[in-house]
Scaffold this motif. Structure first.
Motif, PDB file in Angstrom:
ATOM      1  N   PRO A 331     -56.018  24.544  73.426  1.00 36.46           N
ATOM      2  CA  PRO A 331     -55.051  25.137  72.875  1.00 36.46           C
ATOM      3  C   PRO A 331     -53.646  26.527  73.864  1.00 36.46           C
ATOM      4  O   PRO A 331     -52.648  26.425  73.272  1.00 36.46           O
ATOM      5  N   THR A 332     -54.870  27.100  74.261  1.00 33.87           N
ATOM      6  CA  THR A 332     -54.028  27.980  74.822  1.00 33.87           C
ATOM      7  C   THR A 332     -53.871  27.323  75.992  1.00 33.87           C
ATOM      8  O   THR A 332     -52.221  28.110  77.151  1.00 33.87           O
ATOM      9  N   ALA A 333     -53.672  26.197  76.554  1.00 32.10           N
ATOM     10  CA  ALA A 333     -53.143  25.667  77.698  1.00 32.10           C
ATOM     11  C   ALA A 333     -52.250  24.780  77.239  1.00 32.10           C
ATOM     12  O   ALA A 333     -51.159  23.855  78.175  1.00 32.10           O
ATOM     13  N   LEU A 334     -52.119  24.675  75.792  1.00 36.56           N
ATOM     14  CA  LEU A 334     -50.606  23.995  75.742  1.00 36.56           C
ATOM     15  C   LEU A 334     -49.185  24.949  75.956  1.00 36.56           C
ATOM     16  O   LEU A 334     -49.408  25.935  76.482  1.00 36.56           O
ATOM     17  N   PRO A 335     -48.559  24.126  76.407  1.00 41.25           N
ATOM     18  CA  PRO A 335     -46.919  24.444  77.466  1.00 41.25           C
ATOM     19  C   PRO A 335     -46.046  25.895  76.145  1.00 41.25           C
ATOM     20  O   PRO A 335     -46.397  25.737  75.023  1.00 41.25           O
ATOM     21  N   ARG A 336     -45.938  26.864  77.015  1.00 43.28           N
ATOM     22  CA  ARG A 336     -45.673  28.099  76.477  1.00 43.28           C
ATOM     23  C   ARG A 336     -44.300  28.591  77.211  1.00 43.28           C
ATOM     24  O   ARG A 336     -44.271  28.397  78.402  1.00 43.28           O
ATOM     25  N   MET A 337     -43.323  29.130  76.526  1.00 41.71           N
ATOM     26  CA  MET A 337     -42.147  30.079  76.486  1.00 41.71           C
ATOM     27  C   MET A 337     -42.623  31.659  76.399  1.00 41.71           C
ATOM     28  O   MET A 337     -42.329  32.074  75.703  1.00 41.71           O
ATOM     29  N   ARG A 338     -42.707  32.712  77.422  1.00 42.81           N
ATOM     30  CA  ARG A 338     -43.079  33.705  77.578  1.00 42.81           C
ATOM     31  C   ARG A 338     -41.691  34.426  77.535  1.00 42.81           C
ATOM     32  O   ARG A 338     -40.785  34.779  78.112  1.00 42.81           O
ATOM     33  N   ALA A 339     -41.840  35.927  77.053  1.00 40.14           N
ATOM     34  CA  ALA A 339     -40.526  36.468  77.182  1.00 40.14           C
ATOM     35  C   ALA A 339     -41.133  37.834  76.973  1.00 40.14           C
ATOM     36  O   ALA A 339     -42.304  38.540  76.444  1.00 40.14           O
ATOM     37  N   GLU A 340     -40.515  39.117  78.193  1.00 35.81           N
ATOM     38  CA  GLU A 340     -41.361  40.239  77.984  1.00 35.81           C
ATOM     39  C   GLU A 340     -40.284  41.201  77.584  1.00 35.81           C
ATOM     40  O   GLU A 340     -38.919  41.584  78.185  1.00 35.81           O
ATOM     41  N   ILE A 341     -40.310  42.114  76.853  1.00 32.13           N
ATOM     42  CA  ILE A 341     -39.367  43.574  76.314  1.00 32.13           C
ATOM     43  C   ILE A 341     -40.068  45.035  77.036  1.00 32.13           C
ATOM     44  O   ILE A 341     -41.177  45.058  76.757  1.00 32.13           O
ATOM     45  N   GLY A 342     -38.709  45.237  77.876  1.00 33.41           N
ATOM     46  CA  GLY A 342     -39.457  46.257  78.297  1.00 33.41           C
ATOM     47  C   GLY A 342     -38.286  46.462  79.982  1.00 33.41           C
ATOM     48  O   GLY A 342     -37.218  45.888  80.250  1.00 33.41           O
TER      49      GLY A 342
END
Length: 397
Positions: A331-342
């Motif tokens: 399940p960790t290989a499912l497509p995802r969108m990453r966002a970082e705050i800082g």
């Protein structure tokens, strides 16, 4: 009165003799047809036109011999003319029947219900086209011969020939598209570019060649629709023929997953999945990373099947199985969108931890499931066929 009775008797006797002769020939042909397919087909399908043609010819000969031309006896000439026309038509019927029986006998020698039927389909296509040309030629010749029995038609022959050049030019311009399709149909029959039952892709539609004539081709689409195209389409526009040399085909199924996917584990799962289905023909099963941009990587599964319908079902099976495997097992290989705050001055881990430098390991040989053009006999053969373009030279600075 005696002349009339003699004529009637002569005609009836001639007809009876003709029927007896035809029946004897029919029985003899049927007895010999037990060992010959051609004679058997002739006795079954050419018997009726043979009987009619011989009987009419005997009646015409007997009537001509039993009557004498007399002044004012126009009925004799008219009846003889009618009998001549009937003889011409029945003879053309007999000739057409003989040719069609011969073509059917030739078709019976080639089976199309076997796996390797490319040669049979080519012969079948050519004979079907020749049949239509033969029937059209016999009809035209019959009409021409029948018209030439009229004196008035023979009288205008000279004027028709004198204006044949002008009429031919006008007819050629008027029937340009029709003649183009006719010549295209004959070209298709003997060029082996497309045959009956070939699987093709035309106008974005995938289907099978169901019927070919001199003017049009009928393509049966996979969802039972019919796409009718002029024969000139297949000589002027590109199309895909999936069964020109063999029915084995390759197909792909693509997946976009996260960078954390274990490619080798997914490759092994693909191999295990195709080995459990009879849709796979055992030739090609390859999983490769074809792209890695935009936060995901693109994997392409390349599989093979014995024909196009099996390939469609196999591709759908591969997609369903691998989607379920990624969802349930990775399940960790499912497509995802990453966002970082800082910001750059923050103390996030990725900003101050130095990247690890693993010890270089010797290059490992890629498994066969990761190759398309090498690693197996089929892949080596494909690589030899599709060498690919050479690298372009660098432009001078």
């Amino acid at each position: 009165m005696q002349n009339y009775l003699w004529t009637i008797v002569a005609v009836l006797v001639s007809a009876a003799v003709a029927l007896v002769v035809v029946e004897v020939v029919h029985r003899l042909t049927r007895s010999l047809g037990r060992r010959s397919l051609l004679l058997s087909e002739l006795s079954d399908h050419a018997h009726r036109p043979f009987r009619v043609a011989v009987t009419v010819l005997a009646v015409q000969i007997a009537f001509r011999a039993a009557t004498r031309p007399a002044a004012g006896a126009t009925w004799r000439e008219a009846l003889l003319h009618i009998l001549v026309l009937v003889v011409i038509v029945t003879t053309a019927w007999l000739v057409a029947s003989l040719l069609l029986v011969t073509e059917d006998t030739a078709l019976a020698r080639f089976r199309t219900d076997v796996p390797d039927n490319r040669q049979a389909r080519r012969i079948k296509t050519q004979i079907r086209i020749l049949r239509r040309v033969t029937v059209a030629a016999i009809v035209v010749l019959t009409i021409g011969v029948a018209l030439m029995t009229f004196p008035s038609v023979r009288g205008v022959g000279a004027s028709v020939l004198a204006s044949a050049g002008v009429i031919g030019a006008v007819a050629a311009l008027a029937a340009q598209s029709l003649l183009a399709n006719v010549f295209a149909g004959v070209q298709l029959a003997f060029s082996d570019a497309v045959r009956l039952d070939d699987v093709v892709v035309v106008e974005g539609e995938w289907g099978r060649i169901e019927e070919m004539t001199l003017s049009y081709v009928v393509v049966q689409i996979w969802d039972d629709r019919r796409l009718i195209l002029p024969t000139s389409y297949f000589t002027t526009k590109p199309f895909q023929n999936w069964t020109r040399t063999q029915s084995d085909v390759l197909g792909t199924a693509e997946f976009e997953v996260d960078w954390s996917v274990p490619v080798q584990a997914m490759r092994e799962e693909l191999r295990h999945a195709v080995e459990t289905t009879e849709l796979w023909d055992g030739r090609v099963c390859v999983l490769q990373v074809t792209d890695a941009v935009g936060g995901v990587i693109r994997l392409r599964a390349l599989v093979s099947a014995r024909d196009a319908p099996s390939l469609w079902d196999l591709r759908c099976f591969v997609r369903e199985h691998m989607v379920g495997w990624v969802r349930d097992q990775r399940p960790t290989a499912l497509p995802r969108m990453r966002a970082e705050i800082g910001d750059a001055a923050g103390d996030l881990a990725w900003q101050w931890v130095q990247p690890r430098r693993p010890e270089p390991s010797p290059a490992e040989e890629a498994p066969d499931d990761a190759r398309v053009f090498s690693g197996s006999d089929d892949g080596d053969a494909r690589g030899t066929t599709f060498v690919g373009p050479e690298e372009p030279a660098e432009a001078p600075r």
